[in-house]
Design a protein around this motif. Structure first.
Motif: not given
Length: 313
Positions: A1-4, A82-83, A116-118, A125-126
């Motif tokens: 998981m990308r954590i910002g 990005e996250y 925007p994620r798609a 999920p974000f």
């Protein structure tokens, strides 16, 4: 998981840390008369502001944080792509609308992030968590430093969230101001009557300096000491004792309303650093933000750490 990680520009941490850990900064605009400066945590810019004639009128400054819509746009344009999970850690909500603005923005972001994620090819999920650090200046920096440390250790988002919310309740910031008249004038300009003219005049005449504490959203004096340098020395020595007694994170943060060499020359500074070295505690030093300096004036010193409950002595 990308954590910002996201903070606002009132969070006093060194620029190299923010860049290395890719911490996003929500800027705060400072307006003094016709002069406008956007605070991006640029220390050179801050020092130039300090040394200009504009700083002399700082008590009448207007600080303008990002609106909910601006925060939403920042996330939807970039951060939701990005996250996968972002922690937004703000200055105490009791002293600034930034936390409330970020909270409002979070509802809009969570409603609108899917498109925007798609479009970027990501259909997972974000998630976003806004956390009130309940503190100010460099004490606000305790949480993002710990978040970066936990992220680097591979801790899951839920574990990081729980830890940050716990730490917010145990973070302390101690401040010694140099100019009580400035603080009184600034407070009056903001409609805060907590610093009376009599108190400011008496303190200045007798050279009495308060040690102010920030904790759980509250700020107030915990000591009054004759002389600026003796007050700072007492604060530094107290912080050194807290370090040796054991902190909740291996972090001490310091900030100063001016060139850092001025802080490093103050009595007690070296003893505090020695205590941190002995206890393997990392020290983060930064020039106070433009936003911070217009609120407490030049030459103020702050130390922050997370610790068990204690009294200033």
């Amino acid at each position: 998981m990308r954590i910002g990680l996201v903070v606002d520009s009132a969070c006093d941490l060194p620029r190299d840390f923010l860049e290395r850990e890719q911490v996003e900064v929500l800027p705060i605009t400072v307006r003094i008369g016709d002069a406008v400066q956007v605070d991006h945590r640029d220390e050179a810019q801050t020092l130039a502001f300090l040394e200009s004639h504009i700083a002399e009128r700082g008590a009448n400054a207007e600080t303008i944080p990002y609106t909910p819509e601006q925060i939403r746009d920042l996330f939807l344009e970039r951060l939701v792509v990005e996250y996968d999970y972002v922690f937004c850690m703000t200055i105490t909500g009791s002293r600034s609308p930034i936390f409330a603005n970020a909270q409002k923005a979070s509802y809009m972001i969570l409603n609108d992030y899917k498109q925007p994620r798609a479009a970027a090819g990501n259909t997972t999920p974000f998630a976003l968590r806004v956390i009130d650090t309940q503190n100010l200046f460099c004490a606000q920096g305790i949480l993002p430093v710990e978040a970066a440390r936990l992220r680097a250790a591979g801790e899951p988002a839920l574990r990081i969230r729980t830890r940050l919310e716990e730490l917010a309740n145990h973070t302390y910031g101690y401040l010694v101001p140099r100019d009580l008249y400035y603080i009184r004038n600034r407070a009056r300009a903001k409609g805060d009557r907590s610093v009376s003219l009599f108190s400011a005049a008496l303190g200045t005449a007798l050279d009495i300096k308060p040690v102010l504490r920030g904790h759980r959203g509250d700020t107030g004096p915990v000591a009054k000491i004759k002389g600026f340098e003796p007050a700072v020395e007492k604060m530094f020595d107290f912080a050194a004792r807290r370090v040796r007694a054991g902190l909740l994170t291996p972090t001490v943060t310091l900030c100063y309303g001016g060139h850092l060499d001025g802080m490093r020359a103050l009595p007690g500074y070296t003893r505090l650093l020695d205590a941190c070295t002995e206890q393997n505690v990392e020290v983060f030093e930064s020039v106070m933000s433009t936003t911070g300096m217009v609120n407490v004036g030049r030459g103020a010193v702050v130390v922050g750490f997370a610790a068990p409950e204690h009294r200033f002595d």
